[in-house]
Design an enzyme around this catalytic site. Sequence first.
Site, short mmCIF file in Angstrom:
data_model
loop_
_atom_site.label_atom_id
_atom_site.label_comp_id
_atom_site.label_asym_id
_atom_site.label_seq_id
_atom_site.Cartn_x
_atom_site.Cartn_y
_atom_site.Cartn_z
N GLU A 104 -18.27 -36.76 6.28
CA GLU A 104 -19.49 -36.48 5.49
C GLU A 104 -19.11 -36.29 4.03
O GLU A 104 -17.96 -35.93 3.71
CB GLU A 104 -20.14 -35.22 6.12
CG GLU A 104 -21.38 -34.70 5.48
CD GLU A 104 -22.56 -35.66 5.46
OE1 GLU A 104 -22.44 -36.73 4.85
OE2 GLU A 104 -23.62 -35.29 6.00
N ASP A 105 -20.05 -36.53 3.14
CA ASP A 105 -19.77 -36.34 1.71
C ASP A 105 -19.77 -34.87 1.31
O ASP A 105 -18.86 -34.39 0.64
CB ASP A 105 -20.75 -37.15 0.84
CG ASP A 105 -22.22 -36.88 1.19
OD1 ASP A 105 -22.50 -36.09 2.11
OD2 ASP A 105 -23.09 -37.48 0.53
N ASP A 108 -23.98 -28.72 2.49
CA ASP A 108 -24.75 -27.86 1.59
C ASP A 108 -25.37 -26.76 2.45
O ASP A 108 -24.71 -25.77 2.77
CB ASP A 108 -25.77 -28.79 0.91
CG ASP A 108 -26.56 -28.11 -0.19
OD1 ASP A 108 -26.16 -27.05 -0.64
OD2 ASP A 108 -27.59 -28.68 -0.60
N LYS A 136 -20.33 -26.67 -0.27
CA LYS A 136 -21.00 -25.70 -1.15
C LYS A 136 -21.33 -24.46 -0.31
O LYS A 136 -22.47 -24.29 0.12
CB LYS A 136 -22.34 -26.29 -1.64
CG LYS A 136 -22.28 -27.17 -2.84
CD LYS A 136 -23.72 -27.42 -3.30
CE LYS A 136 -23.88 -28.73 -3.98
NZ LYS A 136 -25.30 -29.09 -4.17
N PHE A 158 -25.79 -29.60 -8.56
CA PHE A 158 -26.06 -30.90 -7.97
C PHE A 158 -25.08 -31.92 -8.54
O PHE A 158 -25.06 -32.18 -9.75
CB PHE A 158 -27.50 -31.35 -8.21
CG PHE A 158 -27.87 -32.53 -7.36
CD1 PHE A 158 -28.19 -32.37 -6.02
CD2 PHE A 158 -27.85 -33.81 -7.90
CE1 PHE A 158 -28.48 -33.47 -5.22
CE2 PHE A 158 -28.14 -34.92 -7.10
CZ PHE A 158 -28.46 -34.74 -5.76
N ARG A 171 -23.52 -43.71 -7.48
CA ARG A 171 -22.54 -43.74 -6.38
C ARG A 171 -21.23 -44.40 -6.81
O ARG A 171 -20.18 -44.12 -6.26
CB ARG A 171 -23.10 -44.53 -5.19
CG ARG A 171 -24.29 -43.88 -4.50
CD ARG A 171 -24.55 -44.58 -3.17
NE ARG A 171 -25.88 -44.30 -2.63
CZ ARG A 171 -26.19 -43.24 -1.90
NH1 ARG A 171 -25.29 -42.32 -1.64
NH2 ARG A 171 -27.41 -43.09 -1.43
P1 5GP Z 1 -27.37 -30.17 4.05
O1 5GP Z 1 -28.10 -30.57 5.29
O2 5GP Z 1 -25.98 -29.62 4.32
O3 5GP Z 1 -28.18 -29.24 3.20
O4 5GP Z 1 -27.27 -31.45 3.15
C1 5GP Z 1 -26.27 -32.37 3.25
C2 5GP Z 1 -26.67 -33.63 2.52
O5 5GP Z 1 -27.44 -33.34 1.34
C3 5GP Z 1 -25.46 -34.36 2.02
O6 5GP Z 1 -24.99 -35.29 2.98
C4 5GP Z 1 -25.98 -35.05 0.77
O7 5GP Z 1 -26.57 -36.29 1.12
C5 5GP Z 1 -27.05 -34.13 0.25
N1 5GP Z 1 -26.56 -33.25 -0.82
C6 5GP Z 1 -26.34 -31.92 -0.79
N2 5GP Z 1 -25.89 -31.45 -1.95
C7 5GP Z 1 -25.78 -32.53 -2.77
C8 5GP Z 1 -25.33 -32.69 -4.13
O8 5GP Z 1 -24.91 -31.79 -4.85
N3 5GP Z 1 -25.36 -33.97 -4.60
C9 5GP Z 1 -25.80 -35.03 -3.86
N4 5GP Z 1 -25.79 -36.21 -4.44
N5 5GP Z 1 -26.22 -34.91 -2.59
C10 5GP Z 1 -26.21 -33.67 -2.05
#
Ligand code: 5GP
Length: 186
Positions: A104-105, A108, A136, A158, A171
């Site tokens: 995963e990237d 959050d 994060k 972000f 990207r």
């Molecule tokens: P979560 O479900 O953990 O809140 O969100 C995960 C997804 O939210 C990540 O796979 C990504 O696509 C997006 N995301 C969360 N924080 C960021 C950020 O700082 N930048 C970007 N570009 N995407 C984020």
Amino acid sequence: MDRNAGLYRDLDRILLTKEEIAEKVRELGKQITRDYEGKTPVLVCILKGASVFFADLIREIELPMTLDFMAISSYGSATKTSGVVRILKDLDNDILGKDVIVVEDIVDSGVTLNYLKQILFQRGASSLRIATLLDKPARRKVKDLKVDYMCFDIPDAFVVGYGLDYDQKYRNLPDIGVLSPRIYEK
Ligand code: 5GP
């Protein structure tokens, strides 16, 4: 002039350079190589954000492996999670009895990965680990989500670049930077 200068102008600052990223990805590849010795893991790329990280990471792992891809919706073009997770593209292959590593990237709130972990376990993976480029922790909602491999802990901002987007852009930036709020607040 740098061909990406226009994109870099939208950043407040660079958080991680491509050299810093490459070094960590190399280390993580070595660690996974050690941990999965004798196994043939399935590396699952979560599209599209993890694609750049995935392409680099798999080439740092010296093991036989198979690859698969999954796309899920999380944010749309906003910068806050909706809490709604939808599978847009499912895996091509069965993972029953396989050692799965989800790549995963960024983690959050943890909502996306928590959901993914549950559905992949239900499909009978013999083991399931998460490798994320960024974490994060300050924003975590799913408190007990275990992230097995992580490259960088980052502050609550972000970020874009190295696969991560805002509204499908940025990207292709080789570095990771904090997107200027004027871009998404206008
Ligand atoms: P979560 O479900 O953990 O809140 O969100 C995960 C997804 O939210 C990540 O796979 C990504 O696509 C997006 N995301 C969360 N924080 C960021 C950020 O700082 N930048 C970007 N570009 N995407 C984020």
